[in-house]
Design an enzyme around this catalytic site. Structure first.
Site, PDB file in Angstrom:
ATOM      1  N   ARG A 143     -39.360   2.379 100.330  1.00  0.00           N
ATOM      2  CA  ARG A 143     -38.505   2.288  99.137  1.00  0.00           C
ATOM      3  C   ARG A 143     -38.404   0.867  98.607  1.00  0.00           C
ATOM      4  NH1 ARG A 143     -34.900   7.260  99.361  1.00  0.00           N
ATOM      5  NH2 ARG A 143     -33.645   6.461  97.672  1.00  0.00           N
ATOM      6  N   TYR A 146     -39.356  -0.243  94.970  1.00  0.00           N
ATOM      7  CA  TYR A 146     -38.410  -0.017  93.873  1.00  0.00           C
ATOM      8  C   TYR A 146     -37.219  -0.957  94.010  1.00  0.00           C
ATOM      9  CZ  TYR A 146     -35.197   2.745  90.871  1.00  0.00           C
ATOM     10  OH  TYR A 146     -34.312   3.173  89.907  1.00  0.00           O
ATOM     11  N   ASP A 147     -36.639  -0.973  95.216  1.00  0.00           N
ATOM     12  CA  ASP A 147     -35.415  -1.753  95.426  1.00  0.00           C
ATOM     13  C   ASP A 147     -35.659  -3.235  95.149  1.00  0.00           C
ATOM     14  OD1 ASP A 147     -35.001   0.750  96.474  1.00  0.00           O
ATOM     15  OD2 ASP A 147     -34.090   0.091  98.350  1.00  0.00           O
ATOM     16  N   ASN A 175     -27.108   7.774  90.664  1.00  0.00           N
ATOM     17  CA  ASN A 175     -27.739   9.088  90.456  1.00  0.00           C
ATOM     18  C   ASN A 175     -27.240   9.846  89.220  1.00  0.00           C
ATOM     19  OD1 ASN A 175     -27.732   8.361  93.408  1.00  0.00           O
ATOM     20  ND2 ASN A 175     -29.163  10.093  93.432  1.00  0.00           N
ATOM     21  N   ARG A 187     -36.442  14.581  92.210  1.00  0.00           N
ATOM     22  CA  ARG A 187     -35.082  14.184  92.545  1.00  0.00           C
ATOM     23  C   ARG A 187     -34.266  15.414  92.930  1.00  0.00           C
ATOM     24  NH1 ARG A 187     -34.156   9.541  87.924  1.00  0.00           N
ATOM     25  NH2 ARG A 187     -35.720  10.688  86.763  1.00  0.00           N
ATOM     26  N   ASN A 191     -34.869  19.263  91.738  1.00  0.00           N
ATOM     27  CA  ASN A 191     -35.475  20.114  92.773  1.00  0.00           C
ATOM     28  C   ASN A 191     -34.612  21.344  93.056  1.00  0.00           C
ATOM     29  OD1 ASN A 191     -37.721  18.570  93.223  1.00  0.00           O
ATOM     30  ND2 ASN A 191     -37.246  18.069  95.346  1.00  0.00           N
ATOM     31  N   TYR A 205     -33.358  17.571 102.866  1.00  0.00           N
ATOM     32  CA  TYR A 205     -33.995  16.556 103.711  1.00  0.00           C
ATOM     33  C   TYR A 205     -32.982  16.076 104.749  1.00  0.00           C
ATOM     34  CZ  TYR A 205     -37.324  16.436  99.780  1.00  0.00           C
ATOM     35  OH  TYR A 205     -38.218  16.748  98.787  1.00  0.00           O
ATOM     36  N   GLN A 210     -26.010  13.410 104.290  1.00  0.00           N
ATOM     37  CA  GLN A 210     -26.017  12.192 103.475  1.00  0.00           C
ATOM     38  C   GLN A 210     -25.328  12.499 102.142  1.00  0.00           C
ATOM     39  OE1 GLN A 210     -28.612  14.193 104.057  1.00  0.00           O
ATOM     40  NE2 GLN A 210     -30.328  13.882 102.682  1.00  0.00           N
ATOM     41  N   THR A 211     -24.730  11.465 101.547  1.00  0.00           N
ATOM     42  CA  THR A 211     -23.962  11.702 100.316  1.00  0.00           C
ATOM     43  C   THR A 211     -24.579  10.982  99.119  1.00  0.00           C
ATOM     44  OG1 THR A 211     -22.485   9.794 100.539  1.00  0.00           O
ATOM     45  CG2 THR A 211     -21.827  11.852 101.672  1.00  0.00           C
TER      46      THR A 211
HETATM   47  P1  NAD Z   1     -38.009   8.380  83.926  1.00  0.00           P
HETATM   48  O1  NAD Z   1     -39.127   8.353  84.894  1.00  0.00           O
HETATM   49  O2  NAD Z   1     -37.638   9.664  83.296  1.00  0.00           O
HETATM   50  O3  NAD Z   1     -38.275   7.342  82.761  1.00  0.00           O
HETATM   51  C1  NAD Z   1     -38.925   6.117  82.950  1.00  0.00           C
HETATM   52  C2  NAD Z   1     -39.844   5.858  81.755  1.00  0.00           C
HETATM   53  O4  NAD Z   1     -40.471   4.572  81.896  1.00  0.00           O
HETATM   54  C3  NAD Z   1     -40.969   6.890  81.644  1.00  0.00           C
HETATM   55  O5  NAD Z   1     -41.011   7.414  80.329  1.00  0.00           O
HETATM   56  C4  NAD Z   1     -42.219   6.083  81.973  1.00  0.00           C
HETATM   57  O6  NAD Z   1     -43.381   6.589  81.346  1.00  0.00           O
HETATM   58  C5  NAD Z   1     -41.829   4.699  81.480  1.00  0.00           C
HETATM   59  N1  NAD Z   1     -42.606   3.621  82.076  1.00  0.00           N
HETATM   60  C6  NAD Z   1     -42.797   3.402  83.421  1.00  0.00           C
HETATM   61  N2  NAD Z   1     -43.586   2.318  83.583  1.00  0.00           N
HETATM   62  C7  NAD Z   1     -43.880   1.849  82.330  1.00  0.00           C
HETATM   63  C8  NAD Z   1     -44.644   0.748  81.847  1.00  0.00           C
HETATM   64  N3  NAD Z   1     -45.274  -0.091  82.672  1.00  0.00           N
HETATM   65  N4  NAD Z   1     -44.723   0.545  80.505  1.00  0.00           N
HETATM   66  C9  NAD Z   1     -44.097   1.393  79.642  1.00  0.00           C
HETATM   67  N5  NAD Z   1     -43.352   2.448  80.059  1.00  0.00           N
HETATM   68  C10 NAD Z   1     -43.259   2.677  81.381  1.00  0.00           C
HETATM   69  O7  NAD Z   1     -36.740   7.747  84.680  1.00  0.00           O
HETATM   70  P2  NAD Z   1     -35.204   7.675  84.245  1.00  0.00           P
HETATM   71  O8  NAD Z   1     -34.416   8.465  85.188  1.00  0.00           O
HETATM   72  O9  NAD Z   1     -35.079   7.913  82.787  1.00  0.00           O
HETATM   73  O10 NAD Z   1     -34.909   6.144  84.566  1.00  0.00           O
HETATM   74  C11 NAD Z   1     -34.896   5.173  83.524  1.00  0.00           C
HETATM   75  C12 NAD Z   1     -34.455   3.834  84.077  1.00  0.00           C
HETATM   76  O11 NAD Z   1     -33.149   3.940  84.647  1.00  0.00           O
HETATM   77  C13 NAD Z   1     -35.363   3.274  85.172  1.00  0.00           C
HETATM   78  O12 NAD Z   1     -35.503   1.875  85.003  1.00  0.00           O
HETATM   79  C14 NAD Z   1     -34.610   3.573  86.450  1.00  0.00           C
HETATM   80  O13 NAD Z   1     -34.907   2.651  87.466  1.00  0.00           O
HETATM   81  C15 NAD Z   1     -33.167   3.466  85.981  1.00  0.00           C
HETATM   82  N6  NAD Z   1     -32.279   4.270  86.844  1.00  0.00           N
HETATM   83  C16 NAD Z   1     -32.188   5.629  86.685  1.00  0.00           C
HETATM   84  C17 NAD Z   1     -31.373   6.367  87.524  1.00  0.00           C
HETATM   85  C18 NAD Z   1     -31.199   7.868  87.369  1.00  0.00           C
HETATM   86  O14 NAD Z   1     -30.447   8.448  88.152  1.00  0.00           O
HETATM   87  N7  NAD Z   1     -31.818   8.509  86.407  1.00  0.00           N
HETATM   88  C19 NAD Z   1     -30.659   5.721  88.542  1.00  0.00           C
HETATM   89  C20 NAD Z   1     -30.791   4.351  88.691  1.00  0.00           C
HETATM   90  C21 NAD Z   1     -31.593   3.632  87.814  1.00  0.00           C
HETATM   91  N1  UDP Z   2     -33.037  15.302  98.766  1.00  0.00           N
HETATM   92  C1  UDP Z   2     -33.059  16.530  99.397  1.00  0.00           C
HETATM   93  N2  UDP Z   2     -33.893  17.491  98.932  1.00  0.00           N
HETATM   94  C2  UDP Z   2     -34.722  17.297  97.871  1.00  0.00           C
HETATM   95  C3  UDP Z   2     -34.702  16.038  97.221  1.00  0.00           C
HETATM   96  C4  UDP Z   2     -33.863  15.053  97.704  1.00  0.00           C
HETATM   97  O1  UDP Z   2     -32.322  16.762 100.372  1.00  0.00           O
HETATM   98  O2  UDP Z   2     -35.442  18.227  97.516  1.00  0.00           O
HETATM   99  C5  UDP Z   2     -32.116  14.270  99.243  1.00  0.00           C
HETATM  100  C6  UDP Z   2     -32.725  12.907  99.510  1.00  0.00           C
HETATM  101  O3  UDP Z   2     -33.217  12.819 100.819  1.00  0.00           O
HETATM  102  C7  UDP Z   2     -31.536  11.993  99.267  1.00  0.00           C
HETATM  103  C8  UDP Z   2     -30.731  12.714  98.187  1.00  0.00           C
HETATM  104  O4  UDP Z   2     -31.159  14.068  98.218  1.00  0.00           O
HETATM  105  O5  UDP Z   2     -30.754  11.910 100.431  1.00  0.00           O
HETATM  106  C9  UDP Z   2     -30.955  12.152  96.780  1.00  0.00           C
HETATM  107  O6  UDP Z   2     -32.339  12.090  96.570  1.00  0.00           O
HETATM  108  P1  UDP Z   2     -32.991  11.714  95.174  1.00  0.00           P
HETATM  109  O7  UDP Z   2     -34.468  11.747  95.352  1.00  0.00           O
HETATM  110  O8  UDP Z   2     -32.419  12.545  94.088  1.00  0.00           O
HETATM  111  O9  UDP Z   2     -32.513  10.221  94.853  1.00  0.00           O
HETATM  112  P2  UDP Z   2     -32.063   8.965  95.712  1.00  0.00           P
HETATM  113  O10 UDP Z   2     -30.583   8.944  95.624  1.00  0.00           O
HETATM  114  O11 UDP Z   2     -32.524   9.087  97.131  1.00  0.00           O
HETATM  115  O12 UDP Z   2     -32.722   7.838  94.990  1.00  0.00           O
END
Ligand code: NAD
Ligand code: UDP
Length: 323
Positions: A143, A146-147, A175, A187, A191, A205, A210-211
């Site tokens: 991970r 990303y982190d 989330n 996600r 799912n 999983y 986990q919460t």
């Molecule tokens: P998503 O995958 O639906 O959208 C991400 C978009 O970025 C996609 O359309 C993808 O094609 C585009 N992209 C990726 N790499 C690119 C690049 N190099 N150039 C141009 N476009 C690119 O994801 P999302 O859930 O909409 O997340 C959007 C943002 O929010 C992300 O930065 C993510 O890290 C952040 N975020 C989302 C969540 C969540 O729960 N949805 C949580 C934490 C952070």
């Molecule tokens: N998870 C799960 N079943 C699935 C997908 C995810 O049990 O089919 C769990 C995963 O292990 C995590 C939580 O749900 O503990 C949230 O996962 P997700 O991929 O949505 O995002 P995360 O919060 O881990 O970035």
């Protein structure tokens, strides 16, 4: 008319944000390379006046002619399944992409907002997580791509603020779910809903204790827009503090879909955070924001979207099978 540029506009959150800025009377330039986004989201936006689209990988520099008042940087794979499959692209868009978009904001004199994440806290040892917590991240784990990309992005954003005077904002998103998530994005909410609708086992999983704390997309967008318009530079948590175990989420999804799917235990992914819940004191006090949509209500608004998508995908698969 003010104008924002939104990276990741073909994705889940980026497309909802684009809708919101258009509704608020802004022009929107969407940028995306469709790595994890969908052309369908862009096609819907293109029907609206004030929207234009640039197909571009923002890990390489982007030059645009018009004046821009805001850059909202949302491009990045966001589902663990996506960023584990795309580790190098994830690191590049979080580092080079953020650098490029900060450069664009500097050149245009635009406000910059970074979409950061609760993953900057890693597997947290402080619960709930306030913005002052520095996190517990394994930099070399799966991970980490990303982190650490997001942690670098935050550091780069603060450096541009301090050394170049760019007007910056950082949102730590927890989330978030809702319509327009890809049914197969991996996600947990998508799912579980798709599995429930298909009558397939819900994949838990680990032991499911986990919460996570799930925020409906309209609440998330409202919080992000308020942060964008505020004067707060420091990172700000935007998420829903109602915390559920994954097993509880599965039971609620079964109830709300009316499904009788079984639960199936699968191995817990590496470094999967054991708990996650935002402390939103800052958002409440500084932005006057808190979420208003409960998990059940949010699921009721989300399930019909997935039902339609599943029916459409199944019909396409049947037609291809018969062809
Ligand atoms: P998503 O995958 O639906 O959208 C991400 C978009 O970025 C996609 O359309 C993808 O094609 C585009 N992209 C990726 N790499 C690119 C690049 N190099 N150039 C141009 N476009 C690119 O994801 P999302 O859930 O909409 O997340 C959007 C943002 O929010 C992300 O930065 C993510 O890290 C952040 N975020 C989302 C969540 C969540 O729960 N949805 C949580 C934490 C952070
Ligand atoms: N998870 C799960 N079943 C699935 C997908 C995810 O049990 O089919 C769990 C995963 O292990 C995590 C939580 O749900 O503990 C949230 O996962 P997700 O991929 O949505 O995002 P995360 O919060 O881990 O970035």
């Amino acid at each position: 008319m003010p104008r924002v540029l939104i990276t990741g506009a073909a994705g889940f959150l980026g497309s909802h944000l684009a809708d919101r800025f258009l509704a608020d009377g802004w022009e929107v330039i969407g940028v995306d390379n469709f790595l994890t986004g969908s052309p369908e989201n862009v096609a819907a936006l293109q029907e609206k006046p004030g929207f234009s689209f640039v197909r571009h990988d923002i890990s390489t520099p982007l030059y645009v002619k018009p004046d821009i008042d805001g850059v909202l940087h949302f491009a990045s794979p966001a589902s663990p399944v996506d960023y584990l499959e795309l580790p190098i692209q994830t690191l590049k868009v979080g580092s080079l992409g953020t650098h490029n978009m900060l450069g664009l904001a500097l050149a245009k004199g635009a406000r910059f907002l970074l979409a950061s994440t609760s993953e900057t806290y890693g597997d947290p040892t402080v619960h709930p997580q306030p913005e002052t917590y520095w996190g517990n991240v394994n930099p070399v784990g799966l991970r980490g791509v990303y982190d650490e990309a997001k942690r670098f992005a935050e550091a780069m954003t603060m450096a541009y603020h301090r050394y170049h005077g760019v007007d910056t904002r950082i949102v730590r998103i927890f989330n978030t779910y809702g319509p327009r998530m890809r049914p197969g994005d991996g996600r947990v909410v998508s799912n579980f809903i798709v599995q429930a609708l298909r009558g397939e086992p819900l994949t838990i999983y680990g032991d499911g204790t986990q919460t996570r704390s799930f925020c409906y997309v309209d609440d998330e967008v409202e919080g992000i827009v308020r942060l964008f318009h505020s004067e707060r530079v420091e990172p700000t948590n935007i998420g829903n503090p109602d915390e559920f175990t994954i097993r509880e989420l599965a039971e609620i999804v079964l109830e709300e879909t009316g499904s009788s799917s079984e639960l199936r235990a699968l191995p817990l992914p590496e470094d999967d955070p054991k708990v996650r819940r935002p402390d939103i004191t800052v958002a409440r006090e500084v932005l006057g924001w808190e979420p208003v949509v409960s998990l059940r209500e949010g699921l009721r608004r989300t399930i019909p979207y997935f039902r339609e998508r599943v029916e459409r995908d199944d019909a396409t698969a049947r037609a291809l099978g018969e062809a």
